[in-house]
Design a protein around this motif. Sequence first.
Motif, PDB file in Angstrom:
ATOM      1  N   ASN A  61       0.854  -1.187   0.000  1.00 44.35           N
ATOM      2  CA  ASN A  61       0.000   0.000   0.000  1.00 44.35           C
ATOM      3  C   ASN A  61       0.888   1.234   0.000  1.00 44.35           C
ATOM      4  O   ASN A  61       1.817   1.327   0.786  1.00 44.35           O
ATOM      5  CB  ASN A  61      -0.906  -0.024   1.230  1.00 44.35           C
ATOM      6  CG  ASN A  61      -1.980   1.028   1.193  1.00 44.35           C
ATOM      7  OD1 ASN A  61      -2.119   1.765   0.229  1.00 44.35           O
ATOM      8  ND2 ASN A  61      -2.762   1.092   2.248  1.00 44.35           N
ATOM      9  N   SER A  62       0.575   2.186  -0.889  1.00 37.27           N
ATOM     10  CA  SER A  62       1.369   3.408  -0.943  1.00 37.27           C
ATOM     11  C   SER A  62       0.740   4.490  -0.076  1.00 37.27           C
ATOM     12  O   SER A  62      -0.412   4.376   0.351  1.00 37.27           O
ATOM     13  CB  SER A  62       1.481   3.908  -2.381  1.00 37.27           C
ATOM     14  OG  SER A  62       0.280   4.542  -2.778  1.00 37.27           O
ATOM     15  N   VAL A  63       1.470   5.550   0.118  1.00 31.23           N
ATOM     16  CA  VAL A  63       1.000   6.696   0.898  1.00 31.23           C
ATOM     17  C   VAL A  63      -0.257   7.295   0.273  1.00 31.23           C
ATOM     18  O   VAL A  63      -1.124   7.817   0.961  1.00 31.23           O
ATOM     19  CB  VAL A  63       2.119   7.763   0.976  1.00 31.23           C
ATOM     20  CG1 VAL A  63       1.612   9.049   1.589  1.00 31.23           C
ATOM     21  CG2 VAL A  63       3.285   7.223   1.769  1.00 31.23           C
ATOM     22  N   ASP A  76       1.092   2.507   8.555  1.00 32.32           N
ATOM     23  CA  ASP A  76       2.352   3.246   8.683  1.00 32.32           C
ATOM     24  C   ASP A  76       2.081   4.640   9.234  1.00 32.32           C
ATOM     25  O   ASP A  76       1.193   5.349   8.774  1.00 32.32           O
ATOM     26  CB  ASP A  76       3.005   3.338   7.304  1.00 32.32           C
ATOM     27  CG  ASP A  76       4.352   4.016   7.333  1.00 32.32           C
ATOM     28  OD1 ASP A  76       5.003   4.029   8.395  1.00 32.32           O
ATOM     29  OD2 ASP A  76       4.760   4.541   6.289  1.00 32.32           O
ATOM     30  N   LYS A  77       2.849   5.049  10.232  1.00 28.66           N
ATOM     31  CA  LYS A  77       2.658   6.365  10.847  1.00 28.66           C
ATOM     32  C   LYS A  77       2.869   7.492   9.845  1.00 28.66           C
ATOM     33  O   LYS A  77       2.176   8.495   9.875  1.00 28.66           O
ATOM     34  CB  LYS A  77       3.595   6.535  12.040  1.00 28.66           C
ATOM     35  CG  LYS A  77       3.219   5.654  13.202  1.00 28.66           C
ATOM     36  CD  LYS A  77       4.174   5.830  14.357  1.00 28.66           C
ATOM     37  CE  LYS A  77       3.789   4.877  15.480  1.00 28.66           C
ATOM     38  NZ  LYS A  77       4.675   4.972  16.614  1.00 28.66           N
ATOM     39  N   LYS A  78       3.827   7.340   8.939  1.00 25.87           N
ATOM     40  CA  LYS A  78       4.067   8.364   7.921  1.00 25.87           C
ATOM     41  C   LYS A  78       2.829   8.552   7.055  1.00 25.87           C
ATOM     42  O   LYS A  78       2.486   9.659   6.675  1.00 25.87           O
ATOM     43  CB  LYS A  78       5.248   7.978   7.037  1.00 25.87           C
ATOM     44  CG  LYS A  78       6.586   8.082   7.699  1.00 25.87           C
ATOM     45  CD  LYS A  78       7.670   7.697   6.722  1.00 25.87           C
ATOM     46  CE  LYS A  78       9.018   7.600   7.401  1.00 25.87           C
ATOM     47  NZ  LYS A  78      10.047   7.131   6.474  1.00 25.87           N
ATOM     48  N   ILE A 122       0.305  10.713   8.773  1.00 25.65           N
ATOM     49  CA  ILE A 122       0.710  12.126   8.773  1.00 25.65           C
ATOM     50  C   ILE A 122       0.440  12.754   7.415  1.00 25.65           C
ATOM     51  O   ILE A 122      -0.099  13.858   7.321  1.00 25.65           O
ATOM     52  CB  ILE A 122       2.196  12.258   9.173  1.00 25.65           C
ATOM     53  CG1 ILE A 122       2.360  11.871  10.644  1.00 25.65           C
ATOM     54  CG2 ILE A 122       2.705  13.669   8.915  1.00 25.65           C
ATOM     55  CD1 ILE A 122       3.790  11.709  11.094  1.00 25.65           C
ATOM     56  N   TYR A 123       0.779  12.038   6.330  1.00 24.73           N
ATOM     57  CA  TYR A 123       0.518  12.571   4.990  1.00 24.73           C
ATOM     58  C   TYR A 123      -0.970  12.825   4.776  1.00 24.73           C
ATOM     59  O   TYR A 123      -1.362  13.853   4.237  1.00 24.73           O
ATOM     60  CB  TYR A 123       1.048  11.626   3.907  1.00 24.73           C
ATOM     61  CG  TYR A 123       2.551  11.592   3.807  1.00 24.73           C
ATOM     62  CD1 TYR A 123       3.302  12.758   3.816  1.00 24.73           C
ATOM     63  CD2 TYR A 123       3.232  10.388   3.709  1.00 24.73           C
ATOM     64  CE1 TYR A 123       4.684  12.724   3.725  1.00 24.73           C
ATOM     65  CE2 TYR A 123       4.610  10.341   3.613  1.00 24.73           C
ATOM     66  CZ  TYR A 123       5.325  11.510   3.625  1.00 24.73           C
ATOM     67  OH  TYR A 123       6.693  11.468   3.536  1.00 24.73           O
ATOM     68  N   TRP A 124      -1.810  11.877   5.193  1.00 19.63           N
ATOM     69  CA  TRP A 124      -3.253  12.054   5.004  1.00 19.63           C
ATOM     70  C   TRP A 124      -3.784  13.198   5.855  1.00 19.63           C
ATOM     71  O   TRP A 124      -4.696  13.918   5.459  1.00 19.63           O
ATOM     72  CB  TRP A 124      -4.011  10.753   5.280  1.00 19.63           C
ATOM     73  CG  TRP A 124      -3.999   9.875   4.069  1.00 19.63           C
ATOM     74  CD1 TRP A 124      -3.331   8.700   3.917  1.00 19.63           C
ATOM     75  CD2 TRP A 124      -4.658  10.115   2.829  1.00 19.63           C
ATOM     76  NE1 TRP A 124      -3.533   8.194   2.659  1.00 19.63           N
ATOM     77  CE2 TRP A 124      -4.356   9.041   1.973  1.00 19.63           C
ATOM     78  CE3 TRP A 124      -5.483  11.127   2.349  1.00 19.63           C
ATOM     79  CZ2 TRP A 124      -4.838   8.959   0.662  1.00 19.63           C
ATOM     80  CZ3 TRP A 124      -5.969  11.039   1.042  1.00 19.63           C
ATOM     81  CH2 TRP A 124      -5.644   9.968   0.223  1.00 19.63           C
ATOM     82  N   MET A 125      -3.246  13.401   7.051  1.00 19.74           N
ATOM     83  CA  MET A 125      -3.667  14.539   7.874  1.00 19.74           C
ATOM     84  C   MET A 125      -3.286  15.846   7.193  1.00 19.74           C
ATOM     85  O   MET A 125      -4.074  16.797   7.164  1.00 19.74           O
ATOM     86  CB  MET A 125      -3.052  14.446   9.275  1.00 19.74           C
ATOM     87  CG  MET A 125      -3.693  13.386  10.133  1.00 19.74           C
ATOM     88  SD  MET A 125      -3.055  13.142  11.819  1.00 19.74           S
ATOM     89  CE  MET A 125      -1.821  14.305  12.086  1.00 19.74           C
ATOM     90  N   LEU A 126      -2.089  15.907   6.616  1.00 19.67           N
ATOM     91  CA  LEU A 126      -1.660  17.114   5.910  1.00 19.67           C
ATOM     92  C   LEU A 126      -2.513  17.363   4.667  1.00 19.67           C
ATOM     93  O   LEU A 126      -2.905  18.504   4.392  1.00 19.67           O
ATOM     94  CB  LEU A 126      -0.180  17.004   5.527  1.00 19.67           C
ATOM     95  CG  LEU A 126       0.816  17.056   6.677  1.00 19.67           C
ATOM     96  CD1 LEU A 126       2.227  16.766   6.174  1.00 19.67           C
ATOM     97  CD2 LEU A 126       0.760  18.397   7.389  1.00 19.67           C
TER      98      LEU A 126
END
Length: 115
Positions: free
Chosen positions: A17-19, A85-87, A90-94
């Motif tokens: 799964n990608s970001v 993944d925690k990263k 964070i990307y989705w929150m941004l």
Amino acid sequence: MKYAEFNIENHKIEFMNSVFGIEKVLLDGKTVSEKFSFSGIKHKLNLNSENFILKSKYKQFDKREIELELVKNGKTIEKQIVQADKKQRIYWMLIGTGLGIGAYELLNLIIESLN
């Protein structure tokens, strides 16, 4: 990012799964399914003339887990639950924050042009 691996006889099924929400299923290292998903989707694959479905379900607002279920001919043969993944969170929150600010600014422009 690789999240899970299922071993069926001498074959390896991998879930990635990608970001940006692109899910990919590999069978023995070759891509057999690639789809966009925000909350989960079904990936169909065929192995030794048998039908398999790998179901993903993303619990992003609850436990932030990805639930994976491998189904063979309609019956669940294996289930895995992995942490997202925690990263990725964070990307989705941004992205969500950016979209919210953008929508707010757009609505303000529309309202100002109507006045």
